[in-house]
Design a protein around this motif. Structure first.
Motif, PDB file in Angstrom:
ATOM      1  N   THR A  68       0.714  -1.204   0.001  1.00  0.00           N
ATOM      2  CA  THR A  68      -0.090   0.059   0.179  1.00  0.00           C
ATOM      3  C   THR A  68       0.908   1.389  -0.017  1.00  0.00           C
ATOM      4  OG1 THR A  68      -0.041   0.265   2.490  1.00  0.00           O
ATOM      5  CG2 THR A  68      -1.684  -1.190   1.391  1.00  0.00           C
ATOM      6  N   LEU A  69       0.228   2.355  -0.259  1.00  0.00           N
ATOM      7  CA  LEU A  69       0.910   3.698  -0.544  1.00  0.00           C
ATOM      8  C   LEU A  69       1.277   4.152   0.959  1.00  0.00           C
ATOM      9  CD1 LEU A  69       2.126   6.056  -2.125  1.00  0.00           C
ATOM     10  CD2 LEU A  69      -0.101   6.916  -2.036  1.00  0.00           C
ATOM     11  N   ALA A  70       0.257   3.894   1.721  1.00  0.00           N
ATOM     12  CA  ALA A  70       0.598   4.247   3.352  1.00  0.00           C
ATOM     13  C   ALA A  70       1.867   3.455   3.802  1.00  0.00           C
ATOM     14  CB  ALA A  70      -0.667   3.831   4.228  1.00  0.00           C
ATOM     15  N   GLU A  71       2.067   2.255   3.485  1.00  0.00           N
ATOM     16  CA  GLU A  71       2.925   1.482   4.073  1.00  0.00           C
ATOM     17  C   GLU A  71       4.413   1.826   3.404  1.00  0.00           C
ATOM     18  OE1 GLU A  71       4.517  -3.344   3.737  1.00  0.00           O
ATOM     19  OE2 GLU A  71       2.630  -2.813   2.918  1.00  0.00           O
ATOM     20  N   ALA A  72       4.392   2.256   2.186  1.00  0.00           N
ATOM     21  CA  ALA A  72       5.541   2.760   1.511  1.00  0.00           C
ATOM     22  C   ALA A  72       6.014   4.015   2.260  1.00  0.00           C
ATOM     23  CB  ALA A  72       5.251   3.018  -0.049  1.00  0.00           C
TER      24      ALA A  72
END
Length: 142
Positions: A68-72
């Motif tokens: 996910t973008l949040a994880e990145a």
């Protein structure tokens, strides 16, 4: 002392205050439209396109696996977040369309005055002032 007075005169001039009010209202309007796009328009559009969440579309620029973008962002993985860019483009198009409609309606209620007829010299056909008694171009007596 003189510079302070000049600044006060500038800052309190009518058009500067009007512009400041417009910027504040525009920022608030932008938040409303962003919310409309993010929470009302994009979810059904993503659903129609097979459950795609545009805000989570990205291309990782690292070998670290992220889902996910949040994880990145949390891991500090560099990404190209083109989904957020798509949301921003849609925001812009909606804002531009709404402003177009609003300005069109305002212009409908406040029609422009017809352009003033330009006085021309009867001899050389050049534009002259309304109160001229002699043409400045050909010097003819009017």
């Amino acid at each position: 002392m003189g510079m302070l007075k000049e600044f006060k005169d500038f800052a309190l001039r009518g058009n500067v205050v009007d512009m400041a009010v417009g910027v504040v209202i525009g920022a608030a309007f932008g938040k409303i439209v962003s919310s409309l796009v993010s929470h009302v328009i994009m979810p059904p559009l993503g659903y129609l396109l097979g459950g795609i969440d545009f805000s989570n579309l990205f291309i990782p620029l690292s070998d670290t696996p992220v889902s996910t973008l949040a994880e990145a962002k949390e891991l500090g993985v560099p990404v190209i977040a083109y989904g957020e860019f798509l949301n921003a483009v849609i925001d812009f198009l909606i804002i531009a369309f709404v402003l177009f409609i609003a300005i069109k309606q305002i212009n409908h209620f406040f029609p422009k005055a017809p352009p003033k007829e330009i006085r021309k010299c009867p001899y050389c056909k050049e534009a002259i002032a309304d109160d001229a008694t002699r043409c400045p171009h050909c010097t003819a007596q009017l």
